[in-house]
Scaffold this motif. Sequence first.
Motif, PDB file in Angstrom:
ATOM      1  N   ASP A   3       0.884  -1.171   0.013  1.00  0.00           N
ATOM      2  CA  ASP A   3      -0.051  -0.006   0.099  1.00  0.00           C
ATOM      3  C   ASP A   3       0.658   1.241   0.027  1.00  0.00           C
ATOM      4  O   ASP A   3       0.200   2.422  -0.290  1.00  0.00           O
ATOM      5  CB  ASP A   3      -1.005   0.095   1.348  1.00  0.00           C
ATOM      6  CG  ASP A   3      -2.040  -1.129   1.092  1.00  0.00           C
ATOM      7  OD1 ASP A   3      -2.753  -1.109   0.051  1.00  0.00           O
ATOM      8  OD2 ASP A   3      -1.923  -2.135   2.079  1.00  0.00           O
ATOM      9  N   VAL A  29       5.318   2.667  -0.835  1.00  0.00           N
ATOM     10  CA  VAL A  29       6.450   2.202  -1.166  1.00  0.00           C
ATOM     11  C   VAL A  29       7.528   2.224   0.319  1.00  0.00           C
ATOM     12  O   VAL A  29       7.246   2.792   1.293  1.00  0.00           O
ATOM     13  CB  VAL A  29       7.287   3.200  -2.079  1.00  0.00           C
ATOM     14  CG1 VAL A  29       6.672   3.150  -3.351  1.00  0.00           C
ATOM     15  CG2 VAL A  29       7.428   4.505  -1.597  1.00  0.00           C
ATOM     16  N   TRP A  30       8.717   1.701   0.179  1.00  0.00           N
ATOM     17  CA  TRP A  30       9.480   1.338   1.345  1.00  0.00           C
ATOM     18  C   TRP A  30      10.418   2.633   1.102  1.00  0.00           C
ATOM     19  O   TRP A  30      11.238   3.094   0.475  1.00  0.00           O
ATOM     20  CB  TRP A  30      10.458   0.278   1.394  1.00  0.00           C
ATOM     21  CG  TRP A  30      11.303   0.278   2.415  1.00  0.00           C
ATOM     22  CD1 TRP A  30      11.123   0.314   3.861  1.00  0.00           C
ATOM     23  CD2 TRP A  30      12.915   0.487   2.327  1.00  0.00           C
ATOM     24  NE1 TRP A  30      12.416   0.295   4.521  1.00  0.00           N
ATOM     25  CE2 TRP A  30      13.528   0.410   3.514  1.00  0.00           C
ATOM     26  CE3 TRP A  30      13.619   0.501   1.471  1.00  0.00           C
ATOM     27  CZ2 TRP A  30      14.828   0.479   4.049  1.00  0.00           C
ATOM     28  CZ3 TRP A  30      14.864   0.528   1.524  1.00  0.00           C
ATOM     29  CH2 TRP A  30      15.522   0.631   2.898  1.00  0.00           C
ATOM     30  N   VAL A  31      10.482   3.518   2.469  1.00  0.00           N
ATOM     31  CA  VAL A  31      11.400   4.553   2.479  1.00  0.00           C
ATOM     32  C   VAL A  31      11.602   4.355   3.968  1.00  0.00           C
ATOM     33  O   VAL A  31      10.735   4.256   4.920  1.00  0.00           O
ATOM     34  CB  VAL A  31      10.776   5.976   2.222  1.00  0.00           C
ATOM     35  CG1 VAL A  31      11.833   7.136   2.650  1.00  0.00           C
ATOM     36  CG2 VAL A  31      10.346   6.280   1.078  1.00  0.00           C
ATOM     37  N   PRO A  32      12.889   4.493   4.622  1.00  0.00           N
ATOM     38  CA  PRO A  32      13.333   4.125   5.905  1.00  0.00           C
ATOM     39  C   PRO A  32      13.391   5.497   7.099  1.00  0.00           C
ATOM     40  O   PRO A  32      13.637   6.612   6.132  1.00  0.00           O
ATOM     41  CB  PRO A  32      14.700   3.426   5.927  1.00  0.00           C
ATOM     42  CG  PRO A  32      15.394   4.254   4.705  1.00  0.00           C
ATOM     43  CD  PRO A  32      14.347   4.260   3.447  1.00  0.00           C
ATOM     44  N   THR A  33      12.752   5.432   7.983  1.00  0.00           N
ATOM     45  CA  THR A  33      12.830   6.625   8.912  1.00  0.00           C
ATOM     46  C   THR A  33      13.986   6.641   9.254  1.00  0.00           C
ATOM     47  O   THR A  33      15.094   6.035   9.548  1.00  0.00           O
ATOM     48  CB  THR A  33      12.049   6.308  10.081  1.00  0.00           C
ATOM     49  OG1 THR A  33      10.572   6.052   9.705  1.00  0.00           O
ATOM     50  CG2 THR A  33      11.936   7.086  11.175  1.00  0.00           C
ATOM     51  N   ASP A  75       5.483  -2.033  15.140  1.00  0.00           N
ATOM     52  CA  ASP A  75       5.519  -1.093  13.824  1.00  0.00           C
ATOM     53  C   ASP A  75       4.750  -1.557  12.733  1.00  0.00           C
ATOM     54  O   ASP A  75       4.765  -2.806  12.432  1.00  0.00           O
ATOM     55  CB  ASP A  75       7.141  -0.901  13.532  1.00  0.00           C
ATOM     56  CG  ASP A  75       7.467   0.095  12.383  1.00  0.00           C
ATOM     57  OD1 ASP A  75       6.687   1.063  12.472  1.00  0.00           O
ATOM     58  OD2 ASP A  75       8.244  -0.270  11.783  1.00  0.00           O
ATOM     59  N   GLY A  96       4.135  -1.897   9.171  1.00  0.00           N
ATOM     60  CA  GLY A  96       4.879  -1.775   7.840  1.00  0.00           C
ATOM     61  C   GLY A  96       6.326  -1.552   8.083  1.00  0.00           C
ATOM     62  O   GLY A  96       7.048  -0.324   8.211  1.00  0.00           O
ATOM     63  N   GLY A 107       9.470  -2.449   7.583  1.00  0.00           N
ATOM     64  CA  GLY A 107      10.628  -2.345   6.431  1.00  0.00           C
ATOM     65  C   GLY A 107      11.848  -3.259   6.905  1.00  0.00           C
ATOM     66  O   GLY A 107      11.614  -4.425   6.971  1.00  0.00           O
ATOM     67  N   GLU A 152       5.132  -6.787   8.287  1.00  0.00           N
ATOM     68  CA  GLU A 152       5.781  -6.132   7.044  1.00  0.00           C
ATOM     69  C   GLU A 152       5.079  -6.997   5.995  1.00  0.00           C
ATOM     70  O   GLU A 152       5.287  -8.240   6.148  1.00  0.00           O
ATOM     71  CB  GLU A 152       7.124  -6.155   7.182  1.00  0.00           C
ATOM     72  CG  GLU A 152       7.728  -5.971   5.747  1.00  0.00           C
ATOM     73  CD  GLU A 152       7.293  -4.571   5.104  1.00  0.00           C
ATOM     74  OE1 GLU A 152       7.519  -3.622   5.574  1.00  0.00           O
ATOM     75  OE2 GLU A 152       7.191  -4.676   3.856  1.00  0.00           O
ATOM     76  N   TYR A 153       4.323  -6.424   4.689  1.00  0.00           N
ATOM     77  CA  TYR A 153       4.056  -7.333   3.822  1.00  0.00           C
ATOM     78  C   TYR A 153       5.248  -8.177   2.955  1.00  0.00           C
ATOM     79  O   TYR A 153       4.833  -9.144   2.475  1.00  0.00           O
ATOM     80  CB  TYR A 153       3.062  -6.534   3.080  1.00  0.00           C
ATOM     81  CG  TYR A 153       2.275  -7.151   2.052  1.00  0.00           C
ATOM     82  CD1 TYR A 153       0.768  -8.050   2.609  1.00  0.00           C
ATOM     83  CD2 TYR A 153       2.135  -7.565   0.764  1.00  0.00           C
ATOM     84  CE1 TYR A 153       0.466  -8.748   1.777  1.00  0.00           C
ATOM     85  CE2 TYR A 153       1.620  -8.292  -0.120  1.00  0.00           C
ATOM     86  CZ  TYR A 153       0.622  -8.712   0.702  1.00  0.00           C
ATOM     87  OH  TYR A 153      -0.234  -9.715  -0.382  1.00  0.00           O
ATOM     88  N   ALA A 203       3.074 -10.118   6.908  1.00  0.00           N
ATOM     89  CA  ALA A 203       1.421 -10.050   6.968  1.00  0.00           C
ATOM     90  C   ALA A 203       0.726  -8.614   6.188  1.00  0.00           C
ATOM     91  O   ALA A 203       1.728  -7.691   6.382  1.00  0.00           O
ATOM     92  CB  ALA A 203       0.888 -10.272   8.215  1.00  0.00           C
ATOM     93  N   ASP A 204      -0.162  -8.576   6.079  1.00  0.00           N
ATOM     94  CA  ASP A 204      -0.985  -7.377   5.632  1.00  0.00           C
ATOM     95  C   ASP A 204      -1.394  -6.627   6.870  1.00  0.00           C
ATOM     96  O   ASP A 204      -2.210  -6.993   7.799  1.00  0.00           O
ATOM     97  CB  ASP A 204      -2.076  -7.608   4.712  1.00  0.00           C
ATOM     98  CG  ASP A 204      -2.755  -6.278   4.120  1.00  0.00           C
ATOM     99  OD1 ASP A 204      -2.783  -5.200   4.839  1.00  0.00           O
ATOM    100  OD2 ASP A 204      -3.370  -6.430   3.163  1.00  0.00           O
ATOM    101  N   ILE A 205      -1.045  -5.384   7.115  1.00  0.00           N
ATOM    102  CA  ILE A 205      -1.421  -4.658   8.385  1.00  0.00           C
ATOM    103  C   ILE A 205      -2.957  -4.457   8.666  1.00  0.00           C
ATOM    104  O   ILE A 205      -3.463  -4.589   9.595  1.00  0.00           O
ATOM    105  CB  ILE A 205      -0.796  -3.235   8.626  1.00  0.00           C
ATOM    106  CG1 ILE A 205      -1.177  -2.306   7.599  1.00  0.00           C
ATOM    107  CG2 ILE A 205       0.750  -3.390   8.749  1.00  0.00           C
ATOM    108  CD1 ILE A 205      -0.482  -0.811   7.294  1.00  0.00           C
ATOM    109  N   PHE A 208       4.836   4.551   9.790  1.00  0.00           N
ATOM    110  CA  PHE A 208       5.388   5.311   8.522  1.00  0.00           C
ATOM    111  C   PHE A 208       4.468   5.074   7.413  1.00  0.00           C
ATOM    112  O   PHE A 208       5.215   4.317   6.603  1.00  0.00           O
ATOM    113  CB  PHE A 208       6.721   5.325   8.231  1.00  0.00           C
ATOM    114  CG  PHE A 208       7.497   6.329   7.587  1.00  0.00           C
ATOM    115  CD1 PHE A 208       6.629   7.489   6.820  1.00  0.00           C
ATOM    116  CD2 PHE A 208       8.730   6.064   6.960  1.00  0.00           C
ATOM    117  CE1 PHE A 208       7.339   8.298   5.893  1.00  0.00           C
ATOM    118  CE2 PHE A 208       9.303   6.995   5.951  1.00  0.00           C
ATOM    119  CZ  PHE A 208       8.767   8.112   5.596  1.00  0.00           C
TER     120      PHE A 208
END
Length: 275
Positions: A41, A43-47, A69, A71, A73, A92-93, A119-121, A135
């Motif tokens: 749902d 994209v991956w961007v790290p905090t 958390d 999603g 990552g 995390e998916y 898994a899907d949140i 995030f």
Amino acid sequence: MRLLRRLPGQLAVVGLFVSAALGLAFAQSGFEPRIGQEGKDVVWVPTAQMLVDKMLDMAKAAPQDYVIDLGSGDGRTVITAAKRGIKAHGIEYNPDMVELAKRNAVKEGVADKATFVQADIFESDFSQATVLTLFLLTDLNLRLRPIILKMRPGTRVVSNSFTMGDWIPEQTAYLSQGCSSFCRAHLWIVPASVDGIWKMGTGELTLEQKYQTFTGKLVADNVVAPITDGRINGERVTFTAANVQYTGRVNGNSIEGGSKTLEGAEAAWKATRGG
Ligand SMILES: C[S@@+](CC[C@H](N)C(=O)[O-])C[C@H]1O[C@@H](n2cnc3c(N)ncnc32)[C@H](O)[C@@H]1O
């Protein structure tokens, strides 16, 4: 001799197997996440690590907490919490990210406290969290909001950058150093539900709740006093009516606490849900 002659060929075959296996292992363990890579749902961007620390500080996350958390990552928030001695879990998916996060937790020596699941949140139960980190995107936060509002009062929710619509955060922090993008964090505290009619002694309290604030009226001895400064912090409520300050703790369908007049006279009060 025949054996010796065959050996080089056998070695070559064994070698091929070994290098194929090693290659496969490398392909698995060598998965390199790419900033902006597709996610289910979002994209991956790290905090940024400094914001991860800030988010956990804002939530006052401590060893008695359970951090989830959504999603997760590469696992950095979960791993950072685990390094603080907190049990933490990532949902995390992307299965490659889950495996990467698990390897990172092992590398950091916190695999006992940091767990991850693929898994899907939106199909997961995260109701046991006492601290929830996100995030995602505002529209995803808004899909989660009704579920979050049913969590245990006092649950702290911290989001990197994205808001919860008209649910105003308790606190917003911005990092101007050690972070180049997505440097803002917002904190919310799940409020107890107080909306409705409460019997309070011989009087009646009518409360209209909007997230962590409420308005309403206290009717006692045929006098109607409007409620001002109504606030909920987890289970704690505070409000003023007829110049009397009330504080109390909500426990499901009852509230118990104390009141104080302008002159300093103190009294205990109790309210029970239902007219
Ligand atoms: C912006 S990244 C944040 C990663 C991590 N929480 C952090 O702060 O560094 C969002 C993550 O959510 C994952 N994701 C997207 N949709 C998801 C879903 N429906 N269920 C679980 N994970 C999802 C993505 O794969 C990605 O890793």
